[in-house]
Structures are given as structure tokens and as C-alpha cells.
Scaffold this active site. Structure first.
Site, short mmCIF file in Angstrom:
data_model
loop_
_atom_site.label_atom_id
_atom_site.label_comp_id
_atom_site.label_asym_id
_atom_site.label_seq_id
_atom_site.Cartn_x
_atom_site.Cartn_y
_atom_site.Cartn_z
CG ASP A 1 -27.14 5.44 -43.69
OD1 ASP A 1 -27.33 4.58 -42.81
OD2 ASP A 1 -26.03 5.59 -44.26
CG MET B 1 -27.37 -3.65 -48.55
SD MET B 1 -26.52 -2.37 -49.48
CE MET B 1 -24.94 -3.17 -49.82
N GLY C 1 -23.77 2.89 -40.71
CA GLY C 1 -23.87 1.60 -40.05
C GLY C 1 -22.72 0.71 -40.46
CB VAL D 1 -0.95 0.00 1.22
CG1 VAL D 1 -1.74 1.31 1.27
CG2 VAL D 1 -1.90 -1.18 1.15
CE LYS E 1 -26.56 5.70 -49.61
NZ LYS E 1 -26.16 5.99 -51.00
#
Length: 470
Positions: free
Chosen positions: A248, A383, A301, A23, A270
Site C-alpha cells: 500500500d 494518520m 508499513g 592463531v 489504503k
């Protein structure tokens, strides 16, 4: 307020540390870092303390504590494992008007040592009044992640221009506004990234111009797959500095809550076949906003360079001489696979992984099907929700078995996550019957079989659902 927060200048000041254990070692490190002239009284020293004494960084006073050792001291610390000795040190120090700290005894202490974030000359201290030190350390750990090491460099840089800025801007408010423009934005980034020569040239230019023509910049930031905990520290800092944010449909609402409250928000759409702004208009808007001197956050994203058209945006910025920075994010494929329990590669199932987009171009899905249907690989389709039936059929038509495992992961890494697992033959029907919609990814390959065993993410009974084909 139980304790008044102050910072003490201890360089070359005599300080007494009572105790020689672990300590005491922690206290000694802090005092030495502050430049104190340190004496340590203890019969024996822990090995590292003894090493510091041998190197002449502190003086060891072998033996037991005696009140006379406090004479001439500026500050004292009691760090023994004997409560009576510690209390005696505190009483003797109080009688001499010496600031004293007793480890783990706030009541006996005249001062306490806070948890410290050291970005010298910038210092941040967090204290709980000695009541819950663990809480103070926990808060310090959180702040550590938000204050990069480069802030120390930035503080020194600012200090070197303090007199010049004061001379150029006698008015306090004008001076404050000038520093606000300097300490956030491209100039500050240059300092923290180590390009001090360029930063100095820009600083001198701004001082001469009276602070006019604040330079704008664009930050192209990957927001990750949706879970705010997966943001990078750099992304979070820039989100909280931006004047305007362009975002987006793929940016989760939870992430927008972390953007600076008074920042202007511009939705650029988008979504498939429904862009609020065409890409060329987005590119030009980034240029226009930066030329207005604004710090522009282009929030995307996943990762901006993985099917994010980030390359097109920064190419436009480069053509117009706009300063920009790219902050990578966890790409959606990595986030979705990890949170669905689907390893993208696995020694027994897949030696490679390929990312493709399921968007149609000129009315067809133009992919290298010969490469995509090779065995021992995983294919991740971005996508691909709207073309799922065509994609799965194309895999089969080009040689993959209709029984090949396939999955779709919707709203990956968030509480709304849903995973449907089946085969190439069954997946389109499963997606339709369960209403799987964008944002979602399709994963094709034998690794999907592991989801049943390895799926781990579930925030609550009704979140992060995994649906297996019957």
C-alpha cells in the site's frame, strides 16, 4: 581463479598443526569440528589448546617442528610466529604431496581456509584468495544474517527424503521442481521452526501426490517505518521468496526494490478515503492467491498489528484454513521518534506513551480525551495529518495547554524525513506552511522539547531536516 574451491572430508584423517598460540587455536577448532585426528607440535600450548589436549581431543607433541612429523599426514597447517619455520613446513609438506596452509601467507600455501558459515550439513565458504581476509569475513557476516540456523535442520530433513524423492521422480527436471516447491514455503518454515512431525507428514503427502497441489501461504510482514536498514532479517528473506506482493501507499519505494524481481506486485492503495481495494476485497484476494498455491507477501508499513488492520486479514485467513505467518516490524511511532530525537518516555517528562489514530469515524474523532490530556505522558497520533487542526484544538479544549510541545515527523527514517516542532497552538499552521503530508506522525508532549538537542539523523546536508517554530 587463483584457488579451486573444494570441501575436504577430514573425519579420522591425520592432520598436523605446527604452532601453539592463539592463531593455532583458531585453526585447531576448525579441524576438530571437521573430525580430524589432530596432532599439535609446539614447545608450549596456549591454555585452551592445553585443555583440549588434556581432554584427549588432540595430541600434543612437545618440542620443535621436524620434517619427519609430516609422515602419514593428510593435511598440515603452519601457524607459528616464525616465518622461516612456516616456510619450512610448507616446503616439506609440498615435497610429500601433503596439502598445506601457512597462516597469513597465501603464496606459500597449497590451500587457504575460507570464512565459513556453518549450517551443517549445509556449508557456505567465502574466500578472497588470501588477499583481503577481512573482506571475506565481512561478507560472511552479511550472509550469516540471511541464512538462519534452521537451514541446517532443513538440509538434514531434505537429506532424509532424498532416496524417496528420487524414486518418485526419476526425471531430473521434475525432481528439481519438486525440491524447489518444498525448500521454500510453509513446509520449509515448519522444519526451520522445529515442527518436524507436521513437516514429515506433509512431505510424505506431497511425494505420494507426485508434487501436485502446492500449498500456498500468506506472510503478513511489517516493513518498518521506511528505512530498508530497519527491516528484520525474517522480513527480508520472505520478501525475496514471495510469488506475489500486496503493498500500500505507506510502504516506501526503497523497500519494494528488495522484493524478488519476478514477483507480481499488486497495489492495494489504503490512502485516506482513496482505497484502490476495499479491505474486504484485500482479505479475499489474500485467500484466493494462497489457494492458487502462491506465496503471498502482504507488506505493510510499520507493524501490521499497530493500526495496520493485520488482525482482520489473518482472521479471514484463519477462517478459510490458509497458512499464515506474521512478521512484526518497527512501528512508525518508534522509528519516527528515534530518528527525530524525541524519546517517547523520559524520566523527567513522560512516564507513559499512548498510540492513537487521527482518522475520523462517522465524521468525528472519537478518542478518550480525558485519558489523553493527563500530564506526564506522550501521545503519538497515527494518520492525523488531515485532521491536525481538529486534533490539536481538541487537546487544548480538553485541558492540555496550548503551549504544550508538539511535532510532526514526515517520511520518518528516510532521506526525505522532515520534522516540524512547535506547540499545539502552532503545529497545524507549521504543517500547512511547510507542506507536511502523509505519511507523517504527530507527537504531543513535553518530550518534544528534546528534539532540538537530541536530533541526530542527517544523511546529507539536505536530508532529514528539523524545522523549529520561530
Amino acid at each position: 581463479m587463483e584457488f579451486f574451491p573444494i570441501f575436504l572430508k577430514l573425519r579420522h584423517q591425520r592432520c598436523l598443526l605446527v604452532g601453539g598460540g592463539e592463531v593455532a587455536l583458531r585453526k585447531a577448532r576448525l579441524l576438530l569440528a571437521a573430525g580430524a585426528s589432530l596432532q599439535v607440535v609446539a614447545p608450549e600450548l596456549a591454555p585452551e589448546l592445553a585443555d583440549l589436549a588434556e581432554r584427549g581431543e588432540l595430541e600434543h607433541l612437545p618440542g620443535r617442528y621436524a620434517p619427519a612429523l609430516l609422515d602419514g599426514m593428510r593435511l598440515a597447517v603452519a601457524a607459528t610466529d616464525d616465518a622461516e619455520v612456516n616456510r619450512a613446513v610448507a616446503a616439506d609438506a609440498e615435497a610429500r604431496g601433503i596439502l598445506v596452509n601457512v597462516v597469513d601467507d597465501a603464496e606459500a600455501s597449497r590451500y587457504i581456509s575460507p570464512a565459513i558459515i556453518d549450517r551443517s550439513p549445509l556449508m557456505v565458504a567465502v574466500a578472497s584468495g588470501g588477499s583481503v581476509p577481512v573482506l571475506a569475513r565481512s561478507i560472511r557476516a552479511r550472509l550469516e544474517s540471511l541464512i538462519p540456523a534452521g537451514y541446517g535442520r532443513l538440509a538434514r530433513f531434505g537429506s532424509s527424503f532424498r532416496d524417496a524423492v528420487k524414486a518418485r521422480f526419476p526425471d531430473v527436471d521434475a525432481r528439481r521442481r519438486f525440491w524447489e516447491t518444498v525448500l521454500e514455503g510453509p513446509l520449509a518454515d515448519a522444519v526451520m521452526n522445529g515442527d518436524e512431525a507436521a513437516a514429515r507428514a506433509e512431505m510424505e503427502k506431497r511425494i505420494a501426490a507426485g508434487g501436485a497441489d502446492r500449498a500456498g501461504a500468506v506472510y503478513l510482514v511489517g516493513a518498518g517505518p521506511g528505512n530498508p536498514d530497519l527491516l528484520t532479517f525474517r522480513a527480508l528473506r520472505l520478501m525475496q521468496q514471495a510469488d506475489v506482493v500486496l503493498y500500500d501507499k505507506l510502504v516506501a519505494p526503497e523497500l519494494l526494490e528488495l522484493v524478488r524481481r519476478d514477483a507480481e506486485r499488486v497495489y492495494v492503495g489504503k490512502a485516506r478515503a482513496n482505497h484502490a481495494l476495499p479491505q474486504d476485497d484485500i482479505n479475499q484476494l489474500l485467500v484466493d492467491l494462497a489457494r492458487q498455491g502462491k506465496r503471498v507477501l502482504r507488506l505493510k508499513g510499520g507493524d501490521p498489528f499497530t493500526f495496520g488492520r493485520g488482525g482482520e486479514e489473518i482472521a479471514t485467513l484463519a477462517e478459510h484454513g490458509i497458512a499464515f505467518e506474521v512478521v512484526p516490524g518497527i512501528t512508525s511511532a518508534s522509528g519516527a521518534a528515534a530518528y527525530a530525537g524525541i524519546p517517547l518516555t523520559h524520566r523527567d517528562y513522560a512516564q507513559s506513551v499512548t498510540f492513537v489514530t487521527g482518522h475520523k469515524q462517522d465524521g468525528s474523532i472519537d478518542l478518550d480525551w480525558q485519558a489523553l490530556t493527563r500530564p506526564q505522558q506522550t501521545v503519538v497520533v497515527y494518520m492525523g495529518v488531515s485532521t491536525a487542526a481538529e486534533l490539536c484544538q481538541a487537546f487544548v479544549d480538553n485541558g492540555r495547554a496550548a503551549s504544550t510541545p508538539a511535532a510532526a515527523v514526515e517520511w520518518a527514517t528516510t532521506e526525505r524525513q522532515r520534522t516540524v516542532c512547535g506547540t499545539l497552538a502552532a503545529l497545524p499552521g507549521l504543517m500547512a506552511s511547510h507542506g507536511i503530508a502523509s505519511p507523517a506522525l504527530i507527537i504531543v508532549g513535553e518530550v518534544v522539547e528534546l528534539a532540538d538537542k537530541l536530533s541526530w539523523y542527517r544523511r546529507s546536508e539536505n536530508s532529514a531536516v528539523t524545522i523549529q517554530e520561530d
